[in-house]
Design a protein around this motif. Structure first.
Motif, short mmCIF file in Angstrom:
data_model
loop_
_atom_site.label_atom_id
_atom_site.label_comp_id
_atom_site.label_asym_id
_atom_site.label_seq_id
_atom_site.Cartn_x
_atom_site.Cartn_y
_atom_site.Cartn_z
N PRO A 111 4.60 17.75 27.48
CA PRO A 111 3.65 18.52 28.31
C PRO A 111 2.37 17.74 28.55
CG PRO A 111 4.58 19.90 26.57
CD PRO A 111 4.99 18.49 26.27
N TRP A 112 1.85 17.90 29.74
CA TRP A 112 0.62 17.19 30.10
C TRP A 112 -0.55 17.75 29.31
CZ3 TRP A 112 -4.05 18.50 32.43
CH2 TRP A 112 -4.84 17.41 32.84
N VAL A 113 -1.35 16.84 28.79
CA VAL A 113 -2.53 17.21 28.00
C VAL A 113 -3.75 16.61 28.69
CG1 VAL A 113 -3.67 17.06 25.76
CG2 VAL A 113 -1.18 17.22 25.89
N PRO A 114 -4.82 17.38 28.91
CA PRO A 114 -6.02 16.83 29.54
C PRO A 114 -6.54 15.62 28.79
CG PRO A 114 -6.15 19.22 29.41
CD PRO A 114 -4.93 18.82 28.62
N TRP A 115 -7.12 14.69 29.50
CA TRP A 115 -7.52 13.42 28.88
C TRP A 115 -8.56 13.63 27.79
CZ3 TRP A 115 -12.55 11.76 28.80
CH2 TRP A 115 -13.45 12.42 29.64
N LEU A 116 -9.41 14.66 27.93
CA LEU A 116 -10.42 14.89 26.92
C LEU A 116 -9.80 15.31 25.59
CD1 LEU A 116 -13.45 14.89 26.44
CD2 LEU A 116 -13.52 17.29 27.12
N GLU A 117 -8.63 15.98 25.64
CA GLU A 117 -7.95 16.40 24.43
C GLU A 117 -7.07 15.28 23.87
OE1 GLU A 117 -5.83 20.00 25.07
OE2 GLU A 117 -7.49 20.98 26.12
N ARG A 118 -6.80 14.25 24.68
CA ARG A 118 -5.97 13.14 24.20
C ARG A 118 -6.79 12.07 23.49
NH1 ARG A 118 -3.86 13.32 29.58
NH2 ARG A 118 -4.82 11.29 30.00
N LEU A 119 -8.08 12.10 23.64
CA LEU A 119 -8.92 11.06 23.04
C LEU A 119 -8.86 11.13 21.53
CD1 LEU A 119 -12.09 11.06 25.31
CD2 LEU A 119 -10.32 9.31 25.17
N ARG A 120 -8.87 9.96 20.91
CA ARG A 120 -8.90 9.84 19.47
C ARG A 120 -10.00 8.84 19.07
NH1 ARG A 120 -6.64 13.70 20.19
NH2 ARG A 120 -4.62 14.46 19.41
N PRO A 121 -10.49 8.94 17.85
CA PRO A 121 -11.50 7.96 17.42
C PRO A 121 -11.00 6.54 17.57
CG PRO A 121 -11.36 9.76 15.85
CD PRO A 121 -10.24 9.97 16.84
N GLY A 122 -11.82 5.70 18.20
CA GLY A 122 -11.45 4.31 18.44
C GLY A 122 -10.90 4.05 19.82
N ASP A 123 -10.64 5.08 20.64
CA ASP A 123 -10.11 4.88 21.98
C ASP A 123 -11.16 4.37 22.95
OD1 ASP A 123 -7.70 5.74 21.07
OD2 ASP A 123 -7.78 7.72 22.01
N LEU A 124 -12.42 4.64 22.68
CA LEU A 124 -13.48 4.24 23.61
C LEU A 124 -13.72 2.74 23.49
CD1 LEU A 124 -15.30 5.80 25.60
CD2 LEU A 124 -17.10 5.66 23.88
N GLY A 125 -13.61 2.03 24.62
CA GLY A 125 -13.79 0.59 24.64
C GLY A 125 -15.01 0.18 25.43
N PRO A 126 -15.28 -1.13 25.51
CA PRO A 126 -16.44 -1.61 26.27
C PRO A 126 -16.33 -1.21 27.74
CG PRO A 126 -15.56 -3.34 24.87
CD PRO A 126 -14.57 -2.21 24.82
#
Length: 282
Positions: A111-126
């Protein structure tokens, strides 16, 4: 107008409603157009062949859907659905549409999950941007966070120069996450530490209410250098840890000759004793 004429439309409406809910009959000409439906599916599925015919279903008056197995390994359990139709009083059957549809045991994407709910610690990059919702319960305007329970917080965090600061709920959530994580007292490295971080010289306390429980490690040789740790966390790089020397061979014992006189063993005469005995006989 007579009552009989008034009630006739109502009976007609009820009869029409019952007629519309009746399942449509399978049109014989459309049901026999298996080769036409297969050719349409084969043209769409090329170069993968089309599998066995799995039956038909009436979609409406003179409107029938044929189902064929999909042999593409990427679509296991899917079926080709080819809908054919014909005009009223016409004998020629034509293809209406051809689509790929999942079966009961089809392999489907999760099932499709909104991107804000898919984020996990460490996913944010430069270069990545992570917008915060305006109604995020973890944040509150700095000038409105003035309840009795947060008066002490305002001494350390007025929010000057910032639109929002951590709310009470945000601080509680953060404290729980840090305390239960790898930098808390239940970490494996903390259970074997010689002492807690609160007694370490490299422990820097945080500002605000969180300073009561958390600080930052400033020991470059510690595994948590530059990270938030709880006051009751610990590791082997404690500033007051005692390094025991390695085991070594013992030197021979030192005899203190000032405290007593050396005496010869029984039955053994020293040269001085023999000389004194000779002078006594002379």
């Amino acid at each position: 107008m007579s009552p009989l004429r008034q009630s006739s439309p109502a009976r007609s409406s009820t009869t029409g409603s019952a007629r519309r809910t009746r399942p449509p009959a399978v049109d014989a000409a459309c049901a026999e157009a298996v080769d036409l439906a297969r050719a349409a599916a084969a043209d769409t599925a090329w170069p993968t062949p089309v599998g066995e015919h799995r039956g038909v279903r009436a979609e409406g008056d003179r409107l029938v859907t044929h189902y064929f197995d999909c042999l593409d390994t990427a679509y296991r359990g899917w079926r080709w659905a080819v809908t054919v139709t014909r005009a009223a009083r016409a004998k020629v059957v034509t293809v209406d549409e051809c689509v790929l549809m999942p079966g009961d045991d089809a392999l489907l994407a999760p099932p499709w999950v909104p991107w804000l709910e898919r984020l996990r610690p460490g996913d944010l990059g430069p270069g990545d941007l992570l917008p915060t919702a305006p109604d995020d319960v973890r944040l509150a305007p700095g000038f409105t966070e003035v309840s009795d329970s947060t008066d002490s917080q305002l001494v350390w965090e007025l929010g000057l120069g910032r639109v929002r600061v951590l709310s009470q709920e945000g601080r509680d959530e953060t404290a729980s996450r840090w305390y239960e994580g790898v930098a808390g007292p239940r970490a494996l490295i903390a259970s074997s530490a010689p002492a807690q971080c609160s007694t370490c010289g490299f422990y820097l306390q945080l500002a605000g209410e969180l300073r009561q429980v958390f600080g930052v490690c400033a020991n470059e040789y510690a595994p948590d250098d530059g990270r938030v740790v709880s006051a009751d966390h610990g590791c082997g790089a404690h500033s007051e840890a005692v390094n025991l020397p390695a085991a070594s061979e013992h030197n021979p014992p030192v005899i203190d000759e000032l405290g007593y006189d050396l005496m010869p063993a029984s039955g053994t005469a020293t040269p001085d004793a023999e000389a004194e005995e000779a002078l006594g006989h002379s």
